[in-house]
Design an enzyme around this catalytic site. Structure first.
Site, PDB file in Angstrom:
ATOM      1  N   ILE A  84      76.030 -58.633 -75.614  1.00  0.00           N
ATOM      2  CA  ILE A  84      74.765 -57.920 -75.871  1.00  0.00           C
ATOM      3  C   ILE A  84      73.886 -57.936 -74.618  1.00  0.00           C
ATOM      4  CG2 ILE A  84      72.762 -57.743 -77.405  1.00  0.00           C
ATOM      5  CD1 ILE A  84      74.398 -59.301 -79.505  1.00  0.00           C
ATOM      6  N   PHE A  96      71.805 -57.962 -87.118  1.00  0.00           N
ATOM      7  CA  PHE A  96      72.790 -57.950 -88.204  1.00  0.00           C
ATOM      8  C   PHE A  96      74.183 -57.982 -87.548  1.00  0.00           C
ATOM      9  CE2 PHE A  96      70.608 -58.153 -92.246  1.00  0.00           C
ATOM     10  CZ  PHE A  96      69.346 -58.367 -91.734  1.00  0.00           C
ATOM     11  N   LYS A 135      70.155 -71.360 -84.588  1.00  0.00           N
ATOM     12  CA  LYS A 135      69.266 -70.178 -84.544  1.00  0.00           C
ATOM     13  C   LYS A 135      67.986 -70.458 -85.332  1.00  0.00           C
ATOM     14  CE  LYS A 135      71.689 -67.622 -81.974  1.00  0.00           C
ATOM     15  NZ  LYS A 135      71.223 -67.365 -80.625  1.00  0.00           N
ATOM     16  N   ASN A 195      85.750 -61.937 -85.857  1.00  0.00           N
ATOM     17  CA  ASN A 195      84.927 -60.876 -86.442  1.00  0.00           C
ATOM     18  C   ASN A 195      85.731 -59.601 -86.650  1.00  0.00           C
ATOM     19  OD1 ASN A 195      82.608 -62.383 -84.382  1.00  0.00           O
ATOM     20  ND2 ASN A 195      82.322 -62.308 -86.583  1.00  0.00           N
ATOM     21  N   PHE A 249      69.489 -64.654 -74.281  1.00  0.00           N
ATOM     22  CA  PHE A 249      70.725 -64.435 -75.034  1.00  0.00           C
ATOM     23  C   PHE A 249      71.653 -65.648 -74.970  1.00  0.00           C
ATOM     24  CE2 PHE A 249      69.726 -60.030 -73.636  1.00  0.00           C
ATOM     25  CZ  PHE A 249      69.771 -59.380 -74.857  1.00  0.00           C
ATOM     26  N   TYR A 287      76.144 -73.178 -86.136  1.00  0.00           N
ATOM     27  CA  TYR A 287      75.670 -72.089 -85.265  1.00  0.00           C
ATOM     28  C   TYR A 287      74.381 -71.502 -85.830  1.00  0.00           C
ATOM     29  CZ  TYR A 287      75.053 -67.230 -83.929  1.00  0.00           C
ATOM     30  OH  TYR A 287      74.490 -66.043 -83.558  1.00  0.00           O
ATOM     31  N   SER A 310      69.559 -64.213 -85.576  1.00  0.00           N
ATOM     32  CA  SER A 310      70.646 -63.605 -86.352  1.00  0.00           C
ATOM     33  C   SER A 310      70.265 -63.539 -87.826  1.00  0.00           C
ATOM     34  CB  SER A 310      71.887 -64.489 -86.190  1.00  0.00           C
ATOM     35  OG  SER A 310      72.834 -64.190 -87.181  1.00  0.00           O
TER      36      SER A 310
HETATM   37  P1  NAD Z   1      78.210 -63.689 -75.590  1.00  0.00           P
HETATM   38  O1  NAD Z   1      78.941 -64.973 -75.771  1.00  0.00           O
HETATM   39  O2  NAD Z   1      78.987 -62.492 -75.240  1.00  0.00           O
HETATM   40  O3  NAD Z   1      77.052 -63.882 -74.511  1.00  0.00           O
HETATM   41  C1  NAD Z   1      76.388 -65.100 -74.305  1.00  0.00           C
HETATM   42  C2  NAD Z   1      76.375 -65.378 -72.812  1.00  0.00           C
HETATM   43  O4  NAD Z   1      75.664 -66.600 -72.574  1.00  0.00           O
HETATM   44  C3  NAD Z   1      77.768 -65.539 -72.214  1.00  0.00           C
HETATM   45  O5  NAD Z   1      77.895 -64.696 -71.094  1.00  0.00           O
HETATM   46  C4  NAD Z   1      77.851 -67.010 -71.813  1.00  0.00           C
HETATM   47  O6  NAD Z   1      78.646 -67.199 -70.663  1.00  0.00           O
HETATM   48  C5  NAD Z   1      76.386 -67.364 -71.604  1.00  0.00           C
HETATM   49  N1  NAD Z   1      76.036 -68.771 -71.828  1.00  0.00           N
HETATM   50  C6  NAD Z   1      76.330 -69.540 -72.909  1.00  0.00           C
HETATM   51  N2  NAD Z   1      75.833 -70.781 -72.738  1.00  0.00           N
HETATM   52  C7  NAD Z   1      75.194 -70.802 -71.539  1.00  0.00           C
HETATM   53  C8  NAD Z   1      74.479 -71.796 -70.817  1.00  0.00           C
HETATM   54  N3  NAD Z   1      74.342 -73.045 -71.272  1.00  0.00           N
HETATM   55  N4  NAD Z   1      73.962 -71.461 -69.605  1.00  0.00           N
HETATM   56  C9  NAD Z   1      74.114 -70.204 -69.110  1.00  0.00           C
HETATM   57  N5  NAD Z   1      74.782 -69.233 -69.750  1.00  0.00           N
HETATM   58  C10 NAD Z   1      75.313 -69.525 -70.960  1.00  0.00           C
HETATM   59  O7  NAD Z   1      77.372 -63.446 -76.940  1.00  0.00           O
HETATM   60  P2  NAD Z   1      76.636 -62.125 -77.433  1.00  0.00           P
HETATM   61  O8  NAD Z   1      77.429 -61.544 -78.533  1.00  0.00           O
HETATM   62  O9  NAD Z   1      76.239 -61.302 -76.295  1.00  0.00           O
HETATM   63  O10 NAD Z   1      75.349 -62.775 -78.094  1.00  0.00           O
HETATM   64  C11 NAD Z   1      74.153 -62.958 -77.378  1.00  0.00           C
HETATM   65  C12 NAD Z   1      73.182 -63.748 -78.234  1.00  0.00           C
HETATM   66  O11 NAD Z   1      72.951 -63.039 -79.443  1.00  0.00           O
HETATM   67  C13 NAD Z   1      73.674 -65.134 -78.617  1.00  0.00           C
HETATM   68  O12 NAD Z   1      72.594 -66.032 -78.588  1.00  0.00           O
HETATM   69  C14 NAD Z   1      74.166 -64.935 -80.026  1.00  0.00           C
HETATM   70  O13 NAD Z   1      74.120 -66.117 -80.772  1.00  0.00           O
HETATM   71  C15 NAD Z   1      73.184 -63.895 -80.546  1.00  0.00           C
HETATM   72  N6  NAD Z   1      73.737 -63.108 -81.668  1.00  0.00           N
HETATM   73  C16 NAD Z   1      74.923 -62.461 -81.498  1.00  0.00           C
HETATM   74  C17 NAD Z   1      75.454 -61.736 -82.547  1.00  0.00           C
HETATM   75  C18 NAD Z   1      76.779 -61.024 -82.403  1.00  0.00           C
HETATM   76  O14 NAD Z   1      77.346 -60.615 -83.412  1.00  0.00           O
HETATM   77  N7  NAD Z   1      77.299 -60.820 -81.215  1.00  0.00           N
HETATM   78  C19 NAD Z   1      74.786 -61.669 -83.779  1.00  0.00           C
HETATM   79  C20 NAD Z   1      73.559 -62.328 -83.903  1.00  0.00           C
HETATM   80  C21 NAD Z   1      73.042 -63.049 -82.825  1.00  0.00           C
HETATM   81  C1  UD1 Z   2      79.410 -63.471 -88.965  1.00  0.00           C
HETATM   82  C2  UD1 Z   2      78.335 -64.549 -88.990  1.00  0.00           C
HETATM   83  C3  UD1 Z   2      77.105 -64.119 -88.229  1.00  0.00           C
HETATM   84  C4  UD1 Z   2      77.462 -63.576 -86.861  1.00  0.00           C
HETATM   85  C5  UD1 Z   2      78.456 -62.438 -87.033  1.00  0.00           C
HETATM   86  C6  UD1 Z   2      78.854 -61.848 -85.702  1.00  0.00           C
HETATM   87  C7  UD1 Z   2      77.962 -66.016 -90.897  1.00  0.00           C
HETATM   88  C8  UD1 Z   2      77.502 -66.147 -92.321  1.00  0.00           C
HETATM   89  N1  UD1 Z   2      77.953 -64.816 -90.372  1.00  0.00           N
HETATM   90  O1  UD1 Z   2      78.981 -62.415 -89.788  1.00  0.00           O
HETATM   91  O2  UD1 Z   2      76.264 -65.221 -88.065  1.00  0.00           O
HETATM   92  O3  UD1 Z   2      76.290 -63.130 -86.241  1.00  0.00           O
HETATM   93  O4  UD1 Z   2      79.622 -62.965 -87.670  1.00  0.00           O
HETATM   94  O5  UD1 Z   2      78.882 -60.442 -85.819  1.00  0.00           O
HETATM   95  O6  UD1 Z   2      78.296 -66.984 -90.322  1.00  0.00           O
HETATM   96  N2  UD1 Z   2      86.502 -59.475 -92.319  1.00  0.00           N
HETATM   97  C9  UD1 Z   2      87.801 -59.150 -92.714  1.00  0.00           C
HETATM   98  N3  UD1 Z   2      88.824 -59.456 -91.861  1.00  0.00           N
HETATM   99  C10 UD1 Z   2      88.637 -60.054 -90.657  1.00  0.00           C
HETATM  100  C11 UD1 Z   2      87.303 -60.372 -90.255  1.00  0.00           C
HETATM  101  C12 UD1 Z   2      86.269 -60.062 -91.120  1.00  0.00           C
HETATM  102  O7  UD1 Z   2      88.013 -58.623 -93.786  1.00  0.00           O
HETATM  103  O8  UD1 Z   2      89.616 -60.321 -89.942  1.00  0.00           O
HETATM  104  C13 UD1 Z   2      85.378 -59.115 -93.210  1.00  0.00           C
HETATM  105  C14 UD1 Z   2      84.524 -60.291 -93.646  1.00  0.00           C
HETATM  106  O9  UD1 Z   2      85.034 -60.860 -94.811  1.00  0.00           O
HETATM  107  C15 UD1 Z   2      83.157 -59.602 -93.836  1.00  0.00           C
HETATM  108  C16 UD1 Z   2      83.153 -58.478 -92.796  1.00  0.00           C
HETATM  109  O10 UD1 Z   2      84.514 -58.261 -92.474  1.00  0.00           O
HETATM  110  O11 UD1 Z   2      83.089 -59.024 -95.124  1.00  0.00           O
HETATM  111  C17 UD1 Z   2      82.393 -58.819 -91.542  1.00  0.00           C
HETATM  112  O12 UD1 Z   2      82.845 -60.066 -91.011  1.00  0.00           O
HETATM  113  P1  UD1 Z   2      82.452 -60.575 -89.551  1.00  0.00           P
HETATM  114  O13 UD1 Z   2      82.668 -59.483 -88.573  1.00  0.00           O
HETATM  115  O14 UD1 Z   2      83.177 -61.859 -89.326  1.00  0.00           O
HETATM  116  O15 UD1 Z   2      80.878 -60.806 -89.621  1.00  0.00           O
HETATM  117  P2  UD1 Z   2      80.005 -61.639 -90.686  1.00  0.00           P
HETATM  118  O16 UD1 Z   2      80.849 -62.593 -91.432  1.00  0.00           O
HETATM  119  O17 UD1 Z   2      79.174 -60.675 -91.443  1.00  0.00           O
END
Ligand code: NAD
Ligand code: UD1
Length: 339
Positions: free
Chosen positions: A12, A178, A153, A199, A80, A149, A124
């Site tokens: 992100i 989301f 948050k 995921n 992030f 995790y 999140s």
């Molecule tokens: P990501 O793992 O791709 O990016 C996180 C980055 O932070 C990585 O490049 C990693 O190398 C760096 N990092 C981790 N620990 C570090 C540290 N101690 N010092 C310096 N750099 C460090 O993750 P993302 O998907 O881009 O997510 C970004 C943020 O958004 C995270 O905090 C994550 O928890 C939050 N978030 C992500 C999702 C999702 O589905 N991707 C959903 C909700 C919240």
């Molecule tokens: C999870 C985390 C959320 C995190 C997100 C990253 C929890 C409660 N949720 O969400 O914190 O930010 O991942 O995007 O911890 N599924 C399948 N097959 C698969 C993988 C997933 O059917 O191989 C289904 C799951 O059952 C769910 C949906 O796909 O219904 C989405 O799953 P996923 O992408 O893992 O995200 P979340 O569980 O919603």
């Protein structure tokens, strides 16, 4: 304005850097590459024509953060950096408490010391816990999280609230994402999880590209329209744009604590996502129905109306575009890898 983006080479973060540069912000990245690669910097340059300054530092080392603030006049931080794998956090909670909390506390302390009090934080939807109703609004507040995790948050949100209550010259924006999916339309940056993805969208991509054989659909007996789990999938570029809007608000209002859901407001089932992916990209995704995954909820999605009202932000990209861009990225990337 000079923005420090922690974790700016990650999924992100990198998309947000593109939008920041496009909006003429001066971007500085700190990332320890624990879950990203340095080549992302080249890609950012390819997309935007500008190469952000990179500090390859671990935020757990406070003296390194100080170095960055000494060398640069930072105006605001988008935070992030952190670990995000839910399953791993259950296996190894201390890794998550240590990295996510220590990094954030160090960062906030250095920000305070250098009088930089503007921050946008990646939270999140997981902080809502098991609410029992599908549509999540910000007013519901934080519930009982289901994994370490999510707890980090929730704890960081609390820390930010306490800081603001103790000193309301801070400007804090907490964004609750989301399910961010998709990739930049250039196909140059996207999500590249290490190993077997947990995921849904990364898993679909690996099956589509032939790196994994079959996708398990976790449960088709939920109380949803087709029995599979329903989530709010949001294009990562929409998420990135949400950060620009949040920053603009912090600049405009000067101080305050703001919390926003970043979601589309629409629920999409697992089967709907698979079938849209197949249709848009004209490719078969091999899947089978498997038992429910422990800890999963049947259905939840965002009420995004507060972000619309206060930030003038809403998602612009459809599920079809999400599927097209995801495929474009993984296809280009596996071609690049095999060359
Ligand atoms: P990501 O793992 O791709 O990016 C996180 C980055 O932070 C990585 O490049 C990693 O190398 C760096 N990092 C981790 N620990 C570090 C540290 N101690 N010092 C310096 N750099 C460090 O993750 P993302 O998907 O881009 O997510 C970004 C943020 O958004 C995270 O905090 C994550 O928890 C939050 N978030 C992500 C999702 C999702 O589905 N991707 C959903 C909700 C919240
Ligand atoms: C999870 C985390 C959320 C995190 C997100 C990253 C929890 C409660 N949720 O969400 O914190 O930010 O991942 O995007 O911890 N599924 C399948 N097959 C698969 C993988 C997933 O059917 O191989 C289904 C799951 O059952 C769910 C949906 O796909 O219904 C989405 O799953 P996923 O992408 O893992 O995200 P979340 O569980 O919603």
């Amino acid at each position: 304005m000079k923005i420090l983006v922690t974790g700016g080479l990650g999924y992100i973060g990198s998309h947000t850097c593109v939008e920041l540069i496009k909006s003429n912000y001066d971007v500085i990245i700190v990332d320890d590459l624990s879950n990203s690669k340095e080549k992302v910097l080249d890609r950012l340059e390819q997309i935007t024509g500008k190469r952000p300054k990179l500090y390859k530092y671990d935020l757990k080392d406070k003296s390194k953060i100080e170095e960055i603030f000494k060398e640069n006049k930072i105006d605001a931080v988008i935070h992030f950096a952190g670990f995000k794998a839910v399953g791993e956090s259950v296996q190894n909670p201390m890794k998550y408490y240590n990295n996510n909390l220590v990094s954030t506390i160090n960062l906030l302390e250095v920000m305070k010391k250098y009088n930089v009090k503007n921050i946008v934080f990646s939270s999140s939807a997981t902080i809502y816990g098991n609410v029992g109703i599908p549509k999540y609004t910000e007013e519901m507040g934080r519930g009982k999280t289901s994994n370490p995790y999510g707890t980090t948050k929730s704890m960081i949100e609390q820390i930010l609230e306490d800081i603001y209550n103790s000193d309301n010259s801070w400007s804090i924006s907490i964004l609750r994402y989301f399910n961010p999916v998709g990739a930049h339309e250039s196909g140059l940056i996207g999500e590249e999880p290490n190993g077997i993805p947990n995921n849904l969208m990364p898993y679909i991509m690996k099956v589509a590209v032939g790196e994994l054989e079959v996708l398990n659909v976790y449960g088709n007996d939920y109380e949803t329209e087709d029995g599979t789990g329903v989530r709010d999938y949001i294009h990562v570029v929409d998420v990135a744009e949400g950060h620009i809007k949040a920053l603009e608000k912090l600049e405009k209002e000067n101080n305050g604590l703001y919390i926003y859901n970043l979601g589309s407001g629409k629920g999409v089932s697992v089967l709907e996502l698979i079938h849209t992916f197949e249709k848009v990209n004209n490719i078969k995704v091999n899947y089978k129905i498997a038992p429910r995954r422990p800890g999963d909820l049947a259905i939840y999605f965002a009420d995004p109306s507060k972000a619309k009202r206060e930030l003038n932000w809403e998602t612009k990209r459809s599920v079809e575009e999400i599927c097209r861009d995801s495929w474009n990225f993984i296809k280009n990337n596996s071609e690049r890898k095999s060359k």
